[in-house]
Design a protein around this motif. Structure first.
Motif, short mmCIF file in Angstrom:
data_model
loop_
_atom_site.label_atom_id
_atom_site.label_comp_id
_atom_site.label_asym_id
_atom_site.label_seq_id
_atom_site.Cartn_x
_atom_site.Cartn_y
_atom_site.Cartn_z
N LEU A 50 19.95 -7.36 -13.73
CA LEU A 50 19.44 -8.02 -14.92
C LEU A 50 20.49 -7.99 -16.03
N GLU A 51 20.64 -9.13 -16.70
CA GLU A 51 21.64 -9.22 -17.76
C GLU A 51 21.06 -8.93 -19.14
N THR A 52 19.90 -9.53 -19.42
CA THR A 52 19.31 -9.38 -20.75
C THR A 52 17.79 -9.40 -20.64
N ILE A 53 17.16 -8.54 -21.43
CA ILE A 53 15.70 -8.54 -21.58
C ILE A 53 15.37 -9.20 -22.91
N TYR A 54 14.42 -10.13 -22.90
CA TYR A 54 13.95 -10.78 -24.13
C TYR A 54 12.47 -10.42 -24.30
N PHE A 55 12.08 -10.07 -25.51
CA PHE A 55 10.68 -9.74 -25.74
C PHE A 55 10.23 -10.25 -27.10
N CYS A 56 8.94 -10.48 -27.21
CA CYS A 56 8.33 -10.88 -28.48
C CYS A 56 7.52 -9.70 -29.01
N ASN A 57 7.91 -9.19 -30.14
CA ASN A 57 7.30 -8.00 -30.71
C ASN A 57 5.80 -8.19 -30.98
N LYS A 58 5.38 -9.42 -31.27
CA LYS A 58 3.98 -9.69 -31.59
C LYS A 58 3.10 -9.81 -30.35
N ILE A 59 3.74 -9.94 -29.18
CA ILE A 59 2.97 -10.08 -27.94
C ILE A 59 3.10 -8.84 -27.07
N PHE A 60 4.33 -8.39 -26.86
CA PHE A 60 4.58 -7.24 -25.99
C PHE A 60 4.42 -5.96 -26.78
N GLN A 61 3.43 -5.16 -26.43
CA GLN A 61 3.08 -3.98 -27.22
C GLN A 61 3.57 -2.65 -26.63
N GLU A 62 3.95 -2.68 -25.35
CA GLU A 62 4.28 -1.42 -24.67
C GLU A 62 5.74 -1.03 -24.93
N LYS A 63 6.05 -0.67 -26.16
CA LYS A 63 7.45 -0.42 -26.53
C LYS A 63 8.06 0.77 -25.78
N GLU A 64 7.23 1.74 -25.44
CA GLU A 64 7.78 2.91 -24.74
C GLU A 64 8.33 2.54 -23.37
N LEU A 65 7.89 1.40 -22.83
CA LEU A 65 8.39 0.97 -21.52
C LEU A 65 9.86 0.59 -21.56
N PHE A 66 10.35 0.21 -22.74
CA PHE A 66 11.78 -0.09 -22.85
C PHE A 66 12.61 1.15 -22.55
N THR A 67 12.24 2.25 -23.17
CA THR A 67 12.98 3.50 -22.98
C THR A 67 12.92 3.94 -21.53
N GLU A 68 11.76 3.78 -20.91
CA GLU A 68 11.57 4.24 -19.54
C GLU A 68 12.30 3.37 -18.52
N ASN A 69 12.40 2.07 -18.78
CA ASN A 69 12.86 1.15 -17.73
C ASN A 69 14.10 0.33 -18.08
N PHE A 70 14.33 0.05 -19.35
CA PHE A 70 15.36 -0.91 -19.70
C PHE A 70 16.42 -0.36 -20.66
N SER A 71 16.54 0.95 -20.74
CA SER A 71 17.42 1.55 -21.75
C SER A 71 18.88 1.16 -21.55
N ALA A 72 19.27 0.85 -20.32
CA ALA A 72 20.67 0.51 -20.06
C ALA A 72 20.96 -0.98 -20.20
N LEU A 73 19.94 -1.78 -20.52
CA LEU A 73 20.10 -3.22 -20.57
C LEU A 73 20.21 -3.73 -22.00
N ASN A 74 20.79 -4.90 -22.13
CA ASN A 74 20.84 -5.58 -23.42
C ASN A 74 19.45 -6.13 -23.73
N VAL A 75 18.89 -5.77 -24.87
CA VAL A 75 17.54 -6.18 -25.24
C VAL A 75 17.59 -7.02 -26.51
#
Length: 265
Positions: A50-75
């Motif tokens: 994966l190159e980049t993760i894109y998210f919408c703060n108003k829709i995606f609420q599970e912010k802790e999942l970033f730390t658990e799964n995507f910490s090494a990716l460009n967000v």
């Protein structure tokens, strides 16, 4: 890259939209878009880059999942307006990613057993059917799904959506019919073609050795090439007034008979 995009005129918005809508762009860039947390997680587990993760703060609420799964990716954060522009699905989770496509060629196939069970679909066209076939293959844990004479690329967003991420849980390869027949014969894999002509009932076959089950489209069935190449032509008895059923249903019947004979190993 920007850490937040709020303008519809941003070049990234156009790029994401083209990856979603145009097979030609996906082939040229060798990249595609994945929507949904589950689908993205399955892709990571399947070693997709994966190159980049894109998210919408108003829709995606599970912010802790970033730390658990995507910490090494460009967000990158997207405004709600931008996200709704680039998202393919109407009901979505507010998260998507750009991933690098795999080659998915026959040479890349690797089997963990000497008696693989393979599902081959010739010229499937409807993304919904392809997705359903991949879900069936995942449920049966087949060793590979081969697409002969593909009509669309496997990273079509409708296929990813309808397969609920099983694009990533299956080992997939594609080629033309002749190439796949040659591959199967070279590997000493028996070919069971689901076709009415010169066929036997599927329950009378032995699927415990290395086996490929071949299915065609509901409209056209299998090509003559598969009938001639088959170890056995097989059919599912039809007791109603029509002589065909949905291709994913047929695949499920045949594949799970093979799994039953193998004691679901």
């Amino acid at each position: 890259m920007e850490k937040k995009i709020s303008s519809l005129q941003n070049k990234t918005v156009k790029y994401l939209t083209q990856l979603q809508e145009k097979s030609r762009t996906r082939r040229k860039e060798k990249r595609f878009v994945i929507e949904g947390f589950r689908e993205i997680t399955l892709a990571i587990e399947a070693s997709y880059e994966l190159e980049t993760i894109y998210f919408c703060n108003k829709i995606f609420q599970e912010k802790e999942l970033f730390t658990e799964n995507f910490s090494a990716l460009n967000v990158v954060e997207l405004s709600k307006e931008v996200y709704q522009k680039v998202a393919y699905r109407g009901s979505t989770e507010g998260i998507l990613a750009i991933a690098k496509a795999k080659e998915n060629d026959l040479a890349s196939l690797k089997f963990k057993t000497e008696n693989p069970l393979i599902l081959v679909a010739e010229a499937p066209e409807k993304p919904g059917n392809i997705g359903a076939i991949l879900r069936t293959a995942d449920a049966a844990k087949v060793d590979a799904v081969l697409i002969a004479n593909p009509k669309t690329d496997i990273y079509n967003p409708n296929i990813i959506r309808s397969s609920v991420g099983c694009v990533f849980t299956n080992q997939i390869a594609s080629g033309n019919t002749s190439e796949i027949i040659s591959y199967l014969k070279e590997k000493n894999i028996a070919i069971y073609s689901a076709i009415l002509q010169d066929s036997e009932i599927y329950t009378n076959q032995d699927f415990t050795s290395a086996t490929a089950i071949i299915i065609g489209t509901e409209a056209d069935g299998l090509s003559e090439e598969w009938r001639k190449a088959a170890t056995k032509n097989i059919h599912i008895p039809m007791q109603g007034k029509i002589d065909s059923m949905n291709v994913s249903v047929a695949a499920g019947i045949l594949i799970f008979e093979a799994k039953r004979q193998r004691n679901f190993d």
